[in-house]
Motif scaffolding. Sequence first.
Motif, PDB file in Angstrom:
ATOM      1  N   LYS A   1      -1.092  -0.211   8.131  1.00 28.99           N
ATOM      2  CA  LYS A   1       0.161  -0.808   7.672  1.00 28.99           C
ATOM      3  C   LYS A   1       0.959   0.178   6.836  1.00 28.99           C
ATOM      4  CE  LYS A   1       0.284  -4.910   9.296  1.00 28.99           C
ATOM      5  NZ  LYS A   1       1.385  -5.278  10.180  1.00 28.99           N
ATOM      6  N   GLU A   2       0.270   1.091   6.209  1.00 29.78           N
ATOM      7  CA  GLU A   2       0.972   2.061   5.380  1.00 29.78           C
ATOM      8  C   GLU A   2       0.060   3.251   5.135  1.00 29.78           C
ATOM      9  OE1 GLU A   2       4.243   0.688   2.835  1.00 29.78           O
ATOM     10  OE2 GLU A   2       2.867   1.191   1.216  1.00 29.78           O
TER      11      GLU A   2
ATOM     12  N   GLU B   1      -4.944   4.962   3.356  1.00 31.23           N
ATOM     13  CA  GLU B   1      -4.430   4.121   4.433  1.00 31.23           C
ATOM     14  C   GLU B   1      -4.638   2.669   4.026  1.00 31.23           C
ATOM     15  OE1 GLU B   1      -6.235   4.871   8.217  1.00 31.23           O
ATOM     16  OE2 GLU B   1      -5.767   7.005   8.143  1.00 31.23           O
ATOM     17  N   THR B   2      -3.627   1.859   4.271  1.00 30.39           N
ATOM     18  CA  THR B   2      -3.766   0.419   4.054  1.00 30.39           C
ATOM     19  C   THR B   2      -3.930  -0.223   5.432  1.00 30.39           C
ATOM     20  OG1 THR B   2      -2.272   0.661   2.187  1.00 30.39           O
ATOM     21  CG2 THR B   2      -2.719  -1.575   2.924  1.00 30.39           C
ATOM     22  N   LEU B   3      -5.082  -0.844   5.648  1.00 31.57           N
ATOM     23  CA  LEU B   3      -5.419  -1.366   6.977  1.00 31.57           C
ATOM     24  C   LEU B   3      -5.447  -2.890   6.960  1.00 31.57           C
ATOM     25  CD1 LEU B   3      -8.417   1.062   7.570  1.00 31.57           C
ATOM     26  CD2 LEU B   3      -6.144   1.278   8.577  1.00 31.57           C
TER      27      LEU B   3
ATOM     28  N   ARG C   1       2.799  -1.497   0.298  1.00 36.13           N
ATOM     29  CA  ARG C   1       1.423  -2.010   0.211  1.00 36.13           C
ATOM     30  C   ARG C   1       0.465  -0.954  -0.326  1.00 36.13           C
ATOM     31  NH1 ARG C   1       3.216  -3.560   5.137  1.00 36.13           N
ATOM     32  NH2 ARG C   1       3.538  -5.786   5.500  1.00 36.13           N
TER      33      ARG C   1
ATOM     34  N   ALA D   1       4.146   4.118   9.983  1.00 34.46           N
ATOM     35  CA  ALA D   1       3.976   2.828   9.325  1.00 34.46           C
ATOM     36  C   ALA D   1       4.632   2.801   7.950  1.00 34.46           C
ATOM     37  CB  ALA D   1       2.481   2.499   9.198  1.00 34.46           C
ATOM     38  N   THR D   2       4.948   3.959   7.427  1.00 35.23           N
ATOM     39  CA  THR D   2       5.528   4.039   6.084  1.00 35.23           C
ATOM     40  C   THR D   2       7.039   4.166   6.184  1.00 35.23           C
ATOM     41  OG1 THR D   2       3.513   5.141   5.380  1.00 35.23           O
ATOM     42  CG2 THR D   2       5.384   5.282   3.895  1.00 35.23           C
TER      43      THR D   2
END
Lengths: 439, 101, 271
Positions: A280-281, A194-196, B100, B19-20
């Motif tokens: 974010k992703e 997870e990108t936070l 990201r 989010a993806t």
Amino acid sequence: MSDSVDVIVVGAGPAGSCAAIVAARAGLSVVLLERGPFAGSKNMYGGVIYARMLDELIPKWWEQAPIQRWVTRRSTMLLTDTQALTVDFRTDAWGEAPYNGATAYRPDFDNWLAGHAEAAGAQLLTSTTVTGLLRDSAGSNRTGAIVGVRTDRPAGDLRARGVIACDGVNSLLAKEAGLYEHTDAKHFTLGVKETLALPKEVIDERFGVRDREGVDIEIIGGTGMINGGGFVYTNLDTVAVGVVLKLSKLAAQSLRPEQVIAGLKANHAIAPLIEGGEVKEYSAHLIPEAGLEMMPKMTANGMLVAGDAAALCLAAGIWLEGVNFAIASGMYAGETAVDAIRAGDVSARGLAGYQKRMRTTFVLKDHRKLRRAPALVLSDRVQHLYPAMVANVAERMFRVDNPQPKPGLRRIFAQERKRAGVRRRDLIRDAWTGFRSYG
Amino acid sequence: MAGTRSDWVGDYFMETMAATEFRVHPDAHIVVDGTVCADCTTRQCIVACPANLFVPTTDGGIVFNYEQCFECGTCYLVCNHEGAITWNYPAGGHGVVFRRT
Amino acid sequence: MTVVVCLKWVHDAAQPDDVRFGAMSPADHSALELALQCGEWAHADVTAITVGPAQADHILRDALACGVRRAVRIETSHAVSGADVAAAIAAVVADAHWVWCGDYSIDNGSGSVPAFLAAALAARQALGVIHLSFGDAPTIDAGVIEATRRLDGGRREVLEVRAPAVVSVEGATAHLRRAGLTALRTAAAAAIEVIRIATPTRVDDCVVQQYRPRARELAGPDGVSALARVLSLTGAGGARGAASARRTVVLDPLDAAGRILTELREWGYRT
């Protein structure tokens, strides 16, 4: 536009772009094929790029590469449900040129590197999936020399004197060429992350860094009963947190990847670092974890394999590297292709210089030296017994149990070893394996 | 961390998946033959798929939703039934797009 | 006969300068495909045209790879309105017979450019088309396209469209063909015509802020008694509201807009 080029490079990741740079700079006509809408769009990794191999290709690359932070703090953490023992190292030296490791978003970094391939004269074609190999009509479909690739575009065949397959961990091309004897789930780990998003100041404060300094935390334990590991590292204004899970164990544990991440994030040693981060992703990717044990043949008649496609990923616990192996193997593949095309022999024999280049450099030297490390790091004892044992020793070592007098360290250790259920014989054997690998 | 299925597909996971970015192609790139899955006892794909795209059906089959696929390859590696999963990449330019990672 | 397709480069709001995340809208994909079909139908070359920054070359190359013969990018010095975009395009392709557009761009587009364009070219218009069929092979100026439009309440309108015409289509009307490999390689190196134009600023850019009354100097109130002074300060009960009297004026739109801006400034909504 000619239907034939000198070199086709499949996949515009670090391996593919570096192969294309080398071949194009040597004056060959190069087409670099990428299935994503831009280079790097399909790529994900466990966090740190060691790019010193680029010195040769792009002098002072660190002044222009789109990196997030330079890793100046490197932590290795043993984690149990309630304890954490961290070896935390920081140095100013890694915050200055030529630097050591960097965190970067792969869609940025790979796209930048592919830009250099284009600048060198390679033609980058995106949104083009390679669906198979073209074989010389003289041979059969299984054995004829490889003379190009088939893509999913109309009139999509493209012929070349040499093909360099940098098509990633699933390498459908290396498999089609028969270079992998078999692929087995036990050789792979699944990385999920997870990108936070957090404000830069908050990250700086929580991780004790400034400016472009960054932190890389590698974690053993924290993945429940699934063998693997975890990681936390800092980008400029995001923190990446993720786990690496042994495929064969994951499926048997009925615990889903996102649950394992949730468990790691909830651990009291990790939670304060990432609290309040907005996701974010979310991403996932396979890792060719087994190293030397799974490596395919890297040359076929008319084709070379580099990067993850050749399982060139070093997962040795204290060293976790991949992009550097991709860059190096891509460069060597490019050089080999140039030599072979100039010499007019692109058969497997003519391409044999590739294997030699890798054997005599860190690419295969590191893998040979550490050939026992991946299995050791993912073994049940290292994964499930030793973290608790070591953490318990540390806990008793630092605990002041007055009015009890201090017990000797040897006694604590012996007691904790027994409590953890570790046989002395196994411990000595693992220590010896570790010593032989890392020593 | 109890392993009931309702826990697996929490709201947070839906949010992380949302989010993806996925540029979905009209055709599925991975095809699962549910008839082969009917006599599979391990069903490892259901647990292992990081995007949680394998869904068991009440009649014992498995349905696969390809739209939010990471194209990682986990499913065909853990699958031990020949022919159950036909695995390919999506057409060029489609599928997951990371920013990201 | 000239066939034109108008494409819009839509950037990503978070990373506007990053060409990786820019694209054309689904409706533009659909328009491009139909323009190519129209070109085949009319035995004519297709021109792709866009108004936008250098990043927009990206979508023009996509169009070239799909079979467009000429690509033109109009560069303006600043953001322009839909009418300006239409005027700029019309100036370049004044002789167009068939002009194809997407009905809306995905960046909150209003879908006004096709209508303005039809006006600027003095062409017929068929906007928001969801289904098309090309008639018999056309001669130079005779050729009919049957276009179905979506109307309110699920109704449909069927138009017979003749050149010159502007047709805007929805995203699902046609599926864009995939560019061939050789065409893709050729397009990557193809030249793109760039036309720079200066467009006049016609609209006063303005920012409206929260109500913040201007500081005013007030003379001390007149009046013998306290009550009289309070009344004169507040205007209560007496000649109240002289300043806020309602006024009705008749002006042409441009002057009216100017007047509104002036009033907003006086009331303290603008600086």
